[in-house]
Motif scaffolding. Structure first.
Motif, PDB file in Angstrom:
ATOM      1  N   TYR A   1       0.800  -1.223   0.000  1.00  0.00           N
ATOM      2  CA  TYR A   1       0.000   0.000   0.000  1.00  0.00           C
ATOM      3  C   TYR A   1       0.834   1.275   0.000  1.00  0.00           C
ATOM      4  O   TYR A   1       0.449   2.264  -0.600  1.00  0.00           O
ATOM      5  N   CYS A   2       1.991   1.248   0.691  1.00  0.00           N
ATOM      6  CA  CYS A   2       2.801   2.476   0.765  1.00  0.00           C
ATOM      7  C   CYS A   2       4.250   2.244   0.328  1.00  0.00           C
ATOM      8  O   CYS A   2       5.072   3.147   0.440  1.00  0.00           O
ATOM      9  N   ASP A   3       4.585   1.054  -0.126  1.00  0.00           N
ATOM     10  CA  ASP A   3       5.912   0.708  -0.658  1.00  0.00           C
ATOM     11  C   ASP A   3       7.048   0.816   0.350  1.00  0.00           C
ATOM     12  O   ASP A   3       8.209   0.913  -0.032  1.00  0.00           O
ATOM     13  N   ARG A   4       6.741   0.804   1.631  1.00  0.00           N
ATOM     14  CA  ARG A   4       7.785   0.862   2.650  1.00  0.00           C
ATOM     15  C   ARG A   4       8.495  -0.494   2.732  1.00  0.00           C
ATOM     16  O   ARG A   4       7.848  -1.531   2.788  1.00  0.00           O
ATOM     17  N   PRO A   5       9.828  -0.511   2.731  1.00  0.00           N
ATOM     18  CA  PRO A   5      10.564  -1.785   2.807  1.00  0.00           C
ATOM     19  C   PRO A   5      10.693  -2.273   4.254  1.00  0.00           C
ATOM     20  O   PRO A   5      10.735  -1.477   5.187  1.00  0.00           O
ATOM     21  N   PHE A   6      10.760  -3.592   4.414  1.00  0.00           N
ATOM     22  CA  PHE A   6      10.922  -4.205   5.733  1.00  0.00           C
ATOM     23  C   PHE A   6      11.953  -5.309   5.654  1.00  0.00           C
ATOM     24  O   PHE A   6      12.041  -6.015   4.657  1.00  0.00           O
ATOM     25  N   THR A   7      12.711  -5.475   6.737  1.00  0.00           N
ATOM     26  CA  THR A   7      13.766  -6.480   6.758  1.00  0.00           C
ATOM     27  C   THR A   7      13.306  -7.803   7.343  1.00  0.00           C
ATOM     28  O   THR A   7      14.065  -8.756   7.352  1.00  0.00           O
TER      29      THR A   7
ATOM     30  N   THR B   1       7.926  -7.536  11.079  1.00  0.00           N
ATOM     31  CA  THR B   1       7.728  -6.085  11.056  1.00  0.00           C
ATOM     32  C   THR B   1       6.782  -5.690   9.925  1.00  0.00           C
ATOM     33  O   THR B   1       5.997  -4.752  10.073  1.00  0.00           O
ATOM     34  N   HIS B   2       6.824  -6.422   8.840  1.00  0.00           N
ATOM     35  CA  HIS B   2       5.898  -6.185   7.726  1.00  0.00           C
ATOM     36  C   HIS B   2       4.462  -6.441   8.178  1.00  0.00           C
ATOM     37  O   HIS B   2       3.561  -5.627   7.950  1.00  0.00           O
ATOM     38  N   ASP B   3       4.236  -7.581   8.860  1.00  0.00           N
ATOM     39  CA  ASP B   3       2.897  -7.923   9.330  1.00  0.00           C
ATOM     40  C   ASP B   3       2.389  -6.911  10.355  1.00  0.00           C
ATOM     41  O   ASP B   3       1.218  -6.521  10.329  1.00  0.00           O
TER      42      ASP B   3
ATOM     43  N   HIS C   1       3.275  -3.749  10.611  1.00  0.00           N
ATOM     44  CA  HIS C   1       2.996  -2.510   9.883  1.00  0.00           C
ATOM     45  C   HIS C   1       1.629  -2.571   9.207  1.00  0.00           C
ATOM     46  O   HIS C   1       0.836  -1.637   9.320  1.00  0.00           O
ATOM     47  N   LEU C   2       1.362  -3.674   8.523  1.00  0.00           N
ATOM     48  CA  LEU C   2       0.079  -3.799   7.829  1.00  0.00           C
ATOM     49  C   LEU C   2      -1.083  -3.698   8.805  1.00  0.00           C
ATOM     50  O   LEU C   2      -2.074  -3.016   8.532  1.00  0.00           O
ATOM     51  N   GLY C   3      -0.970  -4.367   9.947  1.00  0.00           N
ATOM     52  CA  GLY C   3      -2.046  -4.346  10.929  1.00  0.00           C
ATOM     53  C   GLY C   3      -2.242  -3.007  11.594  1.00  0.00           C
ATOM     54  O   GLY C   3      -3.356  -2.644  11.969  1.00  0.00           O
ATOM     55  N   GLU C   4      -1.164  -2.240  11.749  1.00  0.00           N
ATOM     56  CA  GLU C   4      -1.261  -0.956  12.440  1.00  0.00           C
ATOM     57  C   GLU C   4      -1.584   0.204  11.499  1.00  0.00           C
ATOM     58  O   GLU C   4      -2.288   1.132  11.881  1.00  0.00           O
ATOM     59  N   LYS C   5      -1.087   0.167  10.282  1.00  0.00           N
ATOM     60  CA  LYS C   5      -1.260   1.304   9.372  1.00  0.00           C
ATOM     61  C   LYS C   5      -2.321   1.084   8.297  1.00  0.00           C
ATOM     62  O   LYS C   5      -2.845   2.039   7.748  1.00  0.00           O
TER      63      LYS C   5
END
Length: 93
Positions: free
Chosen positions: A24-30, A34-36, A38-42
């Motif tokens: 949705y926002c193209d933010r990278p995650f390592t 942290t990806h999961d 981010h998706l749940g919070e944002k």
């Protein structure tokens, strides 16, 4: 209305490789976790059932880690307090 990137200036250092990228926002995650998170919070309103379950699992893991960290800190503070009291007893007496 198109959504603007949340953090368009987020860049990973050369030593980190992107494992996931937010759709949705193209933010990278390592990491997947942290990806999961981010998706749940944002982007909670856009999540499918699978993504929601992944978010809940990642959130539970994070809560457990934070709880364990707090327990360790309480123990450390107790040990430091006991050491201070012992040193006070030795040097004041």
């Amino acid at each position: 209305m198109t959504e603007q990137p949340i953090h368009p200036d987020v860049r990973l250092s050369d030593s980190h490789e992107s494992v996931q990228q937010c759709p949705y926002c193209d933010r990278p995650f390592t990491s997947d976790r942290t990806h999961d998170l981010h998706l749940g919070e944002k982007h909670e309103e856009r999540l499918g059932e699978t993504e929601r379950v992944q978010y809940e699992e990642a959130s539970e893991e994070e809560e457990e880690e934070i709880f364990i960290f707090h327990i360790k800190m309480v123990i450390l503070i107790g040990i430091l307090w006991a050491a201070v009291v012992m040193l006070y007893m030795v040097f004041v007496s």
